[in-house]
Design a protein around this motif. Structure first.
Motif, PDB file in Angstrom:
ATOM      1  N   UNK A   8      21.266 -57.450 -19.016  1.00 16.50           N
ATOM      2  CA  UNK A   8      21.204 -56.528 -17.886  1.00 16.50           C
ATOM      3  C   UNK A   8      20.788 -55.146 -18.389  1.00 16.50           C
ATOM      4  N   UNK A   9      19.764 -54.582 -17.787  1.00 16.20           N
ATOM      5  CA  UNK A   9      19.216 -53.300 -18.227  1.00 16.20           C
ATOM      6  C   UNK A   9      19.952 -52.117 -17.600  1.00 16.20           C
ATOM      7  N   UNK A  10      19.559 -50.917 -17.984  1.00 17.50           N
ATOM      8  CA  UNK A  10      20.183 -49.700 -17.494  1.00 17.50           C
ATOM      9  C   UNK A  10      19.423 -49.076 -16.335  1.00 17.50           C
ATOM     10  N   UNK A  11      19.775 -47.832 -16.011  1.00 16.60           N
ATOM     11  CA  UNK A  11      19.222 -47.117 -14.866  1.00 16.60           C
ATOM     12  C   UNK A  11      17.749 -46.786 -15.101  1.00 16.60           C
ATOM     13  N   UNK A  12      16.914 -46.945 -14.065  1.00 17.10           N
ATOM     14  CA  UNK A  12      15.477 -46.667 -14.104  1.00 17.10           C
ATOM     15  C   UNK A  12      14.780 -47.457 -15.201  1.00 17.10           C
ATOM     16  N   UNK A  13      15.222 -48.688 -15.388  1.00 19.08           N
ATOM     17  CA  UNK A  13      14.629 -49.547 -16.410  1.00 19.08           C
ATOM     18  C   UNK A  13      14.367 -50.912 -15.796  1.00 19.08           C
ATOM     19  N   UNK A  14      14.061 -51.899 -16.635  1.00 15.98           N
ATOM     20  CA  UNK A  14      13.839 -53.262 -16.144  1.00 15.98           C
ATOM     21  C   UNK A  14      14.061 -54.239 -17.278  1.00 15.98           C
ATOM     22  N   UNK A  15      13.752 -55.490 -17.026  1.00 15.45           N
ATOM     23  CA  UNK A  15      13.933 -56.524 -18.042  1.00 15.45           C
ATOM     24  C   UNK A  15      13.059 -56.293 -19.269  1.00 15.45           C
ATOM     25  N   UNK A  16      11.992 -55.507 -19.113  1.00 17.35           N
ATOM     26  CA  UNK A  16      11.113 -55.236 -20.260  1.00 17.35           C
ATOM     27  C   UNK A  16      11.848 -54.481 -21.366  1.00 17.35           C
ATOM     28  N   UNK A  17      12.944 -53.804 -21.018  1.00 19.90           N
ATOM     29  CA  UNK A  17      13.759 -53.142 -22.033  1.00 19.90           C
ATOM     30  C   UNK A  17      14.186 -54.152 -23.097  1.00 19.90           C
ATOM     31  N   UNK A  18      14.453 -55.382 -22.653  1.00 20.66           N
ATOM     32  CA  UNK A  18      14.889 -56.440 -23.577  1.00 20.66           C
ATOM     33  C   UNK A  18      13.720 -57.250 -24.103  1.00 20.66           C
ATOM     34  N   UNK A  19      12.763 -57.560 -23.237  1.00 20.62           N
ATOM     35  CA  UNK A  19      11.644 -58.405 -23.664  1.00 20.62           C
ATOM     36  C   UNK A  19      10.740 -57.711 -24.670  1.00 20.62           C
TER      37      UNK A  19
ATOM     38  N   UNK B 150      24.916 -59.372 -22.229  1.00 20.42           N
ATOM     39  CA  UNK B 150      24.565 -58.181 -23.002  1.00 20.42           C
ATOM     40  C   UNK B 150      24.033 -57.154 -22.005  1.00 20.42           C
ATOM     41  N   UNK B 151      24.583 -55.950 -22.027  1.00 20.75           N
ATOM     42  CA  UNK B 151      24.195 -54.947 -21.023  1.00 20.75           C
ATOM     43  C   UNK B 151      24.049 -53.578 -21.654  1.00 20.75           C
ATOM     44  N   UNK B 152      23.193 -52.774 -21.023  1.00 16.64           N
ATOM     45  CA  UNK B 152      22.950 -51.409 -21.499  1.00 16.64           C
ATOM     46  C   UNK B 152      23.179 -50.409 -20.375  1.00 16.64           C
ATOM     47  N   UNK B 153      23.845 -49.304 -20.680  1.00 18.04           N
ATOM     48  CA  UNK B 153      23.996 -48.167 -19.764  1.00 18.04           C
ATOM     49  C   UNK B 153      24.564 -48.613 -18.408  1.00 18.04           C
ATOM     50  N   UNK B 154      23.852 -48.314 -17.327  1.00 13.48           N
ATOM     51  CA  UNK B 154      24.335 -48.662 -15.995  1.00 13.48           C
ATOM     52  C   UNK B 154      24.626 -50.150 -15.864  1.00 13.48           C
ATOM     53  N   UNK B 155      23.846 -50.969 -16.561  1.00 12.51           N
ATOM     54  CA  UNK B 155      24.049 -52.409 -16.506  1.00 12.51           C
ATOM     55  C   UNK B 155      25.420 -52.832 -16.982  1.00 12.51           C
ATOM     56  N   UNK B 156      26.085 -51.961 -17.770  1.00 14.33           N
ATOM     57  CA  UNK B 156      27.425 -52.280 -18.270  1.00 14.33           C
ATOM     58  C   UNK B 156      28.439 -52.363 -17.132  1.00 14.33           C
ATOM     59  N   UNK B 157      28.289 -51.505 -16.119  1.00 15.39           N
ATOM     60  CA  UNK B 157      29.201 -51.530 -14.971  1.00 15.39           C
ATOM     61  C   UNK B 157      29.046 -52.845 -14.218  1.00 15.39           C
ATOM     62  N   UNK B 158      27.797 -53.240 -13.982  1.00 14.72           N
ATOM     63  CA  UNK B 158      27.531 -54.506 -13.301  1.00 14.72           C
ATOM     64  C   UNK B 158      28.006 -55.677 -14.163  1.00 14.72           C
ATOM     65  N   UNK B 159      27.800 -55.560 -15.476  1.00 13.81           N
ATOM     66  CA  UNK B 159      28.206 -56.632 -16.393  1.00 13.81           C
ATOM     67  C   UNK B 159      29.713 -56.844 -16.366  1.00 13.81           C
ATOM     68  N   UNK B 160      30.479 -55.762 -16.357  1.00 13.79           N
ATOM     69  CA  UNK B 160      31.940 -55.882 -16.314  1.00 13.79           C
ATOM     70  C   UNK B 160      32.401 -56.526 -15.010  1.00 13.79           C
ATOM     71  N   UNK B 161      31.771 -56.128 -13.895  1.00  9.92           N
ATOM     72  CA  UNK B 161      32.126 -56.717 -12.600  1.00  9.92           C
ATOM     73  C   UNK B 161      31.790 -58.207 -12.578  1.00  9.92           C
ATOM     74  N   UNK B 162      30.630 -58.560 -13.124  1.00 15.25           N
ATOM     75  CA  UNK B 162      30.212 -59.959 -13.176  1.00 15.25           C
ATOM     76  C   UNK B 162      31.142 -60.770 -14.077  1.00 15.25           C
TER      77      UNK B 162
END
Length: 364
Positions: A158-169, A230-242
């Motif tokens: 899961x990516x962070x704010x103003x980002x996308x899956x390309x952050x990981x790919x 695995x999550x970065x930045x804003x994605x961490x909040x969503x990751x914890x909820x998930x």
């Protein structure tokens, strides 16, 4: 004696610089308060001209539905208090907004959003069912159908704010070892409102909205009985909820630069907002964050200039850099709408702070 004198001078210079920055910040943000109130009126008029009706905003609280939300406890209220309680001395001088219209916006592209093929590709889904864009890197020589329902090693990114899956790919996937590629199936997700994923105007982009979209687009279709996150930045909040919701299935969770604010603090949403976007001119990045986070209508102006015309800016960057392939971060920065970014910032990064300790306690 000389050392004491130098320390004394440095201390007074720090105090003086802090006074100057605070004074200048107060003046500038007072002006921005007024400017945002003026643009509230401007966007109401121009929205009515282009779309036949004005879209709602958060410049006042005058609706029964909003009052019901206010009565909810923090543990039940998915909306962040920072949406409609941000201080502004000039709030209310414009038109009153209608909360119901904000929740029932149509699916058409707003005049201030980009309508190019890349930005609206999600609307071409014939079935009409919204699904997140997912990049899957499979285990070598393994068919997807053979993978469904099995307890294999799956990793959801899961990516962070103003980002996308390309952050990981772009940063992780190409550098995995052969051994890792024989063990893991990788799923990088474009979160709701970003990248190539849907950006509906009738969505408030709460943590719950993000989790439900991941469930319907990733967990259920791929039948993930067991997975890592695995999550970065804003994605961490969503990751914890998930992870808290699927604690029986999550094997591990890795958080990179999580924006954590303890839920025990009074009004955790505003604590998060003031930490992430304090109203200060210096440093410049902080000023940019505060400008986009505190001013709904001024932020929409910026999104109109940058996001709606992103193809022009990308063309200019290609000419200046003599590079046909721009860096993925330059492209990701514009792949959203003001509606999706504004609500995700407040309802996930700020509003999610109210639930962080609850999620962690569940995982514990």
């Amino acid at each position: 004696m000389q050392k004491i004198s130098v320390n004394f001078s440095q201390k007074w210079l720090q105090i003086l610089s802090e006074i100057l920055i605070s004074s200048a910040s107060a003046i500038v943000f007072l002006f921005l308060d007024l400017l945002d109130a003026i643009f509230c009126v401007f966007f109401k008029l121009i929205d009515e001209f282009f779309e036949g009706k004005s879209s709602g905003c958060y410049c006042s609280i005058e609706n029964e539905e909003e009052e019901e939300e206010e009565k909810k406890s923090d543990s039940d209220n998915e909306l962040s208090n920072t949406l409609h309680k941000r201080r502004n001395l000039f709030r209310g001088i414009g038109f009153r907004r209608n909360v119901r219209s904000r929740r029932k916006l149509n699916e058409n592209v707003r005049w201030s959003d980009c309508s190019c093929e890349n930005c609206v590709s999600w609307m071409s889904n014939i079935a009409g069912e919204l699904k997140l864009h997912v990049v899957v890197k499979e285990i070598h020589q393994v068919n997807l159908e053979d993978f469904k329902g099995k307890k294999e090693e799956n990793i959801v990114f899961l990516h962070g704010f103003l980002s996308s899956s390309t952050f990981w790919t772009e940063t992780i996937f190409p550098y995995l070892s052969e051994d890792a590629m024989q063990k893991y199936r990788l799923l990088a997700v474009d979160l709701l409102g970003f990248g190539k994923s849907p950006k509906p105007n009738n969505c408030l982009y709460t943590v719950k909205d993000h989790v439900e979209m991941i469930e319907s687009s990733v967990i259920q279709p791929f039948e993930l009985n067991s997975f890592h996150i695995v999550a970065h930045s804003m994605g961490c909040v969503v990751a914890l909820a998930l992870a808290a919701k699927h604690s029986h299935s999550v094997r591990s969770i890795t958080l990179i630069a999580p924006p954590y604010v303890t839920s025990t603090k009074e009004d955790a949403s505003f604590t998060a907002l003031n930490r992430l976007a304090a109203r200060r001119l210096w440093p410049p990045l902080l000023f940019g964050s505060s400008f986009m986070s505190w001013y709904e209508h001024l932020g929409r102006c910026v999104c109109y200039i940058i996001c709606k015309n992103h193809r022009i800016w990308e063309g200019i960057l290609k000419l200046l850099t003599w590079n046909r392939n721009l860096h993925y971060m330059a492209i990701d920065l514009t792949r959203h709408t003001h509606h999706s970014a504004w609500h995700t910032m407040h309802n996930v990064l700020c509003g999610g702070a109210k639930f962080m300790d609850k999620y962690l306690e569940t995982l514990k």
